[in-house]
Design a protein around this motif. Structure first.
Motif, PDB file in Angstrom:
ATOM      1  N   GLN A 161       0.904  -1.308  -0.278  1.00 32.99           N
ATOM      2  CA  GLN A 161       0.244   0.332   0.065  1.00 32.99           C
ATOM      3  C   GLN A 161       1.137   0.827   0.095  1.00 32.99           C
ATOM      4  OE1 GLN A 161      -3.434  -0.477  -0.198  1.00 32.99           O
ATOM      5  NE2 GLN A 161      -3.194  -2.861  -0.212  1.00 32.99           N
ATOM      6  N   THR A 162       0.351   2.400   0.008  1.00 31.28           N
ATOM      7  CA  THR A 162       0.613   3.702  -0.294  1.00 31.28           C
ATOM      8  C   THR A 162       0.662   4.428   1.020  1.00 31.28           C
ATOM      9  OG1 THR A 162       0.696   4.336  -2.486  1.00 31.28           O
ATOM     10  CG2 THR A 162       0.631   5.294  -0.976  1.00 31.28           C
ATOM     11  N   TRP A 163       1.727   4.704   1.569  1.00 31.17           N
ATOM     12  CA  TRP A 163       1.039   4.980   3.199  1.00 31.17           C
ATOM     13  C   TRP A 163       1.755   6.876   3.600  1.00 31.17           C
ATOM     14  CZ3 TRP A 163       0.421   2.175   8.385  1.00 31.17           C
ATOM     15  CH2 TRP A 163       0.687   0.843   7.883  1.00 31.17           C
ATOM     16  N   LEU A 164       0.423   7.254   4.086  1.00 33.09           N
ATOM     17  CA  LEU A 164       0.822   8.726   4.195  1.00 33.09           C
ATOM     18  C   LEU A 164       1.059   8.344   5.347  1.00 33.09           C
ATOM     19  CD1 LEU A 164      -2.695   8.473   2.283  1.00 33.09           C
ATOM     20  CD2 LEU A 164      -0.996   8.635   1.722  1.00 33.09           C
ATOM     21  N   LEU A 165       2.232   9.386   5.245  1.00 35.19           N
ATOM     22  CA  LEU A 165       2.943   9.509   6.642  1.00 35.19           C
ATOM     23  C   LEU A 165       3.180  10.898   7.412  1.00 35.19           C
ATOM     24  CD1 LEU A 165       5.299   6.413   6.832  1.00 35.19           C
ATOM     25  CD2 LEU A 165       3.073   6.418   7.992  1.00 35.19           C
ATOM     26  N   GLY A 166       3.246  11.595   8.266  1.00 34.46           N
ATOM     27  CA  GLY A 166       3.420  13.029   8.475  1.00 34.46           C
ATOM     28  C   GLY A 166       5.233  13.034   9.021  1.00 34.46           C
ATOM     29  N   PRO A 167       6.079  14.078   9.681  1.00 37.11           N
ATOM     30  CA  PRO A 167       7.020  14.646   9.764  1.00 37.11           C
ATOM     31  C   PRO A 167       7.755  13.087  11.266  1.00 37.11           C
ATOM     32  CG  PRO A 167       5.320  16.557  10.180  1.00 37.11           C
ATOM     33  CD  PRO A 167       4.247  15.000   9.991  1.00 37.11           C
ATOM     34  N   HIS A 225      -9.483  10.435   1.519  1.00 37.66           N
ATOM     35  CA  HIS A 225      -9.578  10.767  -0.093  1.00 37.66           C
ATOM     36  C   HIS A 225      -9.032   9.797  -1.354  1.00 37.66           C
ATOM     37  CE1 HIS A 225      -9.411  15.166   0.729  1.00 37.66           C
ATOM     38  NE2 HIS A 225     -11.165  15.083   0.080  1.00 37.66           N
ATOM     39  N   GLY A 226      -9.276   8.155  -0.110  1.00 34.96           N
ATOM     40  CA  GLY A 226      -8.583   7.137  -0.592  1.00 34.96           C
ATOM     41  C   GLY A 226      -7.112   7.387  -1.082  1.00 34.96           C
ATOM     42  N   LYS A 227      -6.360   8.048  -0.453  1.00 39.02           N
ATOM     43  CA  LYS A 227      -5.049   8.362  -0.915  1.00 39.02           C
ATOM     44  C   LYS A 227      -4.141   6.588  -0.732  1.00 39.02           C
ATOM     45  CE  LYS A 227      -5.781  11.469  -4.317  1.00 39.02           C
ATOM     46  NZ  LYS A 227      -5.030  13.219  -4.080  1.00 39.02           N
ATOM     47  N   GLY A 228      -4.429   6.311   0.036  1.00 42.14           N
ATOM     48  CA  GLY A 228      -3.960   5.015   1.009  1.00 42.14           C
ATOM     49  C   GLY A 228      -4.034   5.191   2.482  1.00 42.14           C
ATOM     50  N   VAL A 229      -2.928   4.451   3.193  1.00 35.92           N
ATOM     51  CA  VAL A 229      -3.339   3.960   4.674  1.00 35.92           C
ATOM     52  C   VAL A 229      -2.112   5.071   5.192  1.00 35.92           C
ATOM     53  CG1 VAL A 229      -2.406   2.614   6.063  1.00 35.92           C
ATOM     54  CG2 VAL A 229      -3.462   1.452   3.948  1.00 35.92           C
ATOM     55  N   ALA A 230      -3.028   5.490   6.820  1.00 35.27           N
ATOM     56  CA  ALA A 230      -2.232   6.448   6.732  1.00 35.27           C
ATOM     57  C   ALA A 230      -2.626   6.083   8.740  1.00 35.27           C
ATOM     58  CB  ALA A 230      -2.901   7.810   7.325  1.00 35.27           C
ATOM     59  N   LEU A 231      -1.246   6.630   9.588  1.00 35.11           N
ATOM     60  CA  LEU A 231      -1.532   6.455  10.358  1.00 35.11           C
ATOM     61  C   LEU A 231      -2.342   7.585  11.498  1.00 35.11           C
ATOM     62  CD1 LEU A 231       1.503   4.371  11.283  1.00 35.11           C
ATOM     63  CD2 LEU A 231      -0.227   3.002  11.228  1.00 35.11           C
ATOM     64  N   GLY A 232      -2.660   7.779  12.219  1.00 37.59           N
ATOM     65  CA  GLY A 232      -3.331   8.567  13.641  1.00 37.59           C
ATOM     66  C   GLY A 232      -3.424   7.843  14.902  1.00 37.59           C
ATOM     67  N   LEU A 233      -3.348   9.016  15.988  1.00 30.72           N
ATOM     68  CA  LEU A 233      -3.393   9.085  17.438  1.00 30.72           C
ATOM     69  C   LEU A 233      -5.006   8.756  17.522  1.00 30.72           C
ATOM     70  CD1 LEU A 233      -1.438  12.101  18.660  1.00 30.72           C
ATOM     71  CD2 LEU A 233      -1.099   9.029  19.021  1.00 30.72           C
ATOM     72  N   SER A 234      -5.531   7.764  17.972  1.00 30.77           N
ATOM     73  CA  SER A 234      -6.226   7.193  18.357  1.00 30.77           C
ATOM     74  C   SER A 234      -7.226   8.210  18.815  1.00 30.77           C
ATOM     75  CB  SER A 234      -6.676   5.800  19.484  1.00 30.77           C
ATOM     76  OG  SER A 234      -5.503   6.595  20.711  1.00 30.77           O
ATOM     77  N   PHE A 235      -6.584   9.007  19.801  1.00 29.15           N
ATOM     78  CA  PHE A 235      -8.298  10.147  20.106  1.00 29.15           C
ATOM     79  C   PHE A 235      -8.564  11.117  19.133  1.00 29.15           C
ATOM     80  CE2 PHE A 235      -3.914  11.520  21.874  1.00 29.15           C
ATOM     81  CZ  PHE A 235      -3.066  12.772  21.986  1.00 29.15           C
ATOM     82  N   ALA A 236      -7.095  11.544  18.216  1.00 29.76           N
ATOM     83  CA  ALA A 236      -7.513  12.475  17.039  1.00 29.76           C
ATOM     84  C   ALA A 236      -8.051  11.855  16.236  1.00 29.76           C
ATOM     85  CB  ALA A 236      -5.954  13.312  16.457  1.00 29.76           C
ATOM     86  N   VAL A 237      -8.018  11.173  16.114  1.00 31.99           N
ATOM     87  CA  VAL A 237      -9.038  10.465  15.182  1.00 31.99           C
ATOM     88  C   VAL A 237     -10.402  10.118  14.671  1.00 31.99           C
ATOM     89  CG1 VAL A 237      -6.542   9.970  13.371  1.00 31.99           C
ATOM     90  CG2 VAL A 237      -7.970   7.916  14.053  1.00 31.99           C
ATOM     91  N   ALA A 238     -10.299  10.474  16.852  1.00 25.13           N
ATOM     92  CA  ALA A 238     -11.719   9.461  16.769  1.00 25.13           C
ATOM     93  C   ALA A 238     -13.042  10.130  16.075  1.00 25.13           C
ATOM     94  CB  ALA A 238     -12.228   9.990  18.297  1.00 25.13           C
TER      95      ALA A 238
END
Length: 318
Positions: A188-194, A232-245
């Motif tokens: 998959q394409t992984w969409l990641l922060g810094p 927008h369906g561009k890939g997989v992202a990682l998020g803090l559970s409380f931030a994406v709730a």
């Protein structure tokens, strides 16, 4: 020893030559050489010698190299405290990892700063690997984020918040409705922060567990920007559970069901031991574990993708 001499020596140590040090300090090479010569005379030590491979430091030179940055940082801190005493205000300099700075720090620091009318808080985003150096050099007063693997014995570290990172995709992504295997995730394409660019913290740990090739990673300026692309369906992202709730509740994002997610992490506070630390440091460390602080971190609105600037981001609260 004068501050000018120490700055010249510290620059030579950092940059590896008198020429580079002179350019960095905006002085002549002769001025840097003069400062080094006076240090050598006062200390009775050559400090370093030039070799074909660069500079070779004497044992005394190595010891001075470690002390120079610390002494200069202490001088800067003293000047700052004297200035603050005259103005009736205090300044607390906080270094934070990018994930913490973006999602948890805004609510925490806004609430903490509001409790003291005479306190200004400066937040800068730093790699956790640099926390010890920044603290030892007195460049910051306290660091918040994942605890580095190696912490200097002069620094105390205390955990203050457990958190969870989840994998998310957009509602129309093929993985939104089914379980994914580890091998499928690697494609998959992984969409990641810094935070993905560092070595310390839960995000780099997840990427190492997946053994994810760089060609499948896209690094964004902020974690919020990566999550927006995931919607927008561009890939997989990682998020803090409380931030994406909220996004999960609205259906804008779907939680990924696949190993090694979710993953658990811990944020810690790091500060120099001893009575020389500013009183605001111990105040903040005590505050971190209070129910109000925990709620503020988990309910923080964070900053927008356009405002977050990891390389230079400095924010003042007063």
């Amino acid at each position: 020893m004068t501050p000018a001499q120490l700055r010249a020596f510290a620059a030579v140590v950092r940059l590896g030559s008198v020429k580079a040090a002179a350019a960095d300090l905006s002085v002549s090479e002769a001025a840097v050489s003069t400062h080094i010569a006076r240090l050598r005379g006062e200390l009775g030590d050559k400090l370093y010698a030039r070799t074909g491979a660069g500079l070779a430091f004497t044992p005394g030179g190595l010891r001075l190299a470690g002390r120079a940055a610390e002494l200069l940082g202490l001088q800067d801190r003293t000047l700052l405290e004297v200035s603050q005493a005259g103005s009736g205000r205090r300044l607390l300099r906080v270094a934070a990892s990018s994930l913490f700075a973006e999602h948890a720090a805004p609510g925490l620091i806004e609430l903490f700063a509001s409790r003291a009318d005479d306190l200004d808080v400066e937040l800068s985003v730093q790699c956790p690997e640099r926390f010890s150096t920044l603290l030892l050099n007195r460049a910051v007063d306290v660091a918040l984020g994942p605890r580095p693997a190696e912490v200097d014995k002069a620094i105390s570290a205390a955990p203050f918040l457990n958190y969870q990172v989840v994998g998310v995709v957009g509602a129309r992504h093929p993985l939104a409705t089914r379980h994914a295997s580890t091998s499928e995730l690697r494609q998959q394409t992984w969409l990641l922060g810094p935070s993905a660019t560092g070595r310390t913290g839960i995000v780099p740990t997840v990427l190492r567990r997946l053994n994810l090739d760089e060609e499948h990673q896209r690094i964004f300026q902020s974690h919020a920007a990566a999550l927006e692309e995931a919607k927008h369906g561009k890939g997989v992202a990682l998020g803090l559970s409380f931030a994406v709730a909220e996004d999960l509740a609205r259906g804008d994002l779907k939680r990924l069901t696949a190993p090694p997610l979710p993953a658990k992490g811990v944020w810690s506070s790091l500060a120099l031991d001893g009575p020389s630390a500013p009183a605001a440091v111990s105040e903040l460390i005590r505050f971190l574990t209070t129910p109000g602080a925990i709620q503020a971190m988990q309910r923080s609105a964070g900053v927008t993708a356009g405002r977050f600037r990891p390389a230079i981001h400095v924010t003042h609260w007063s």
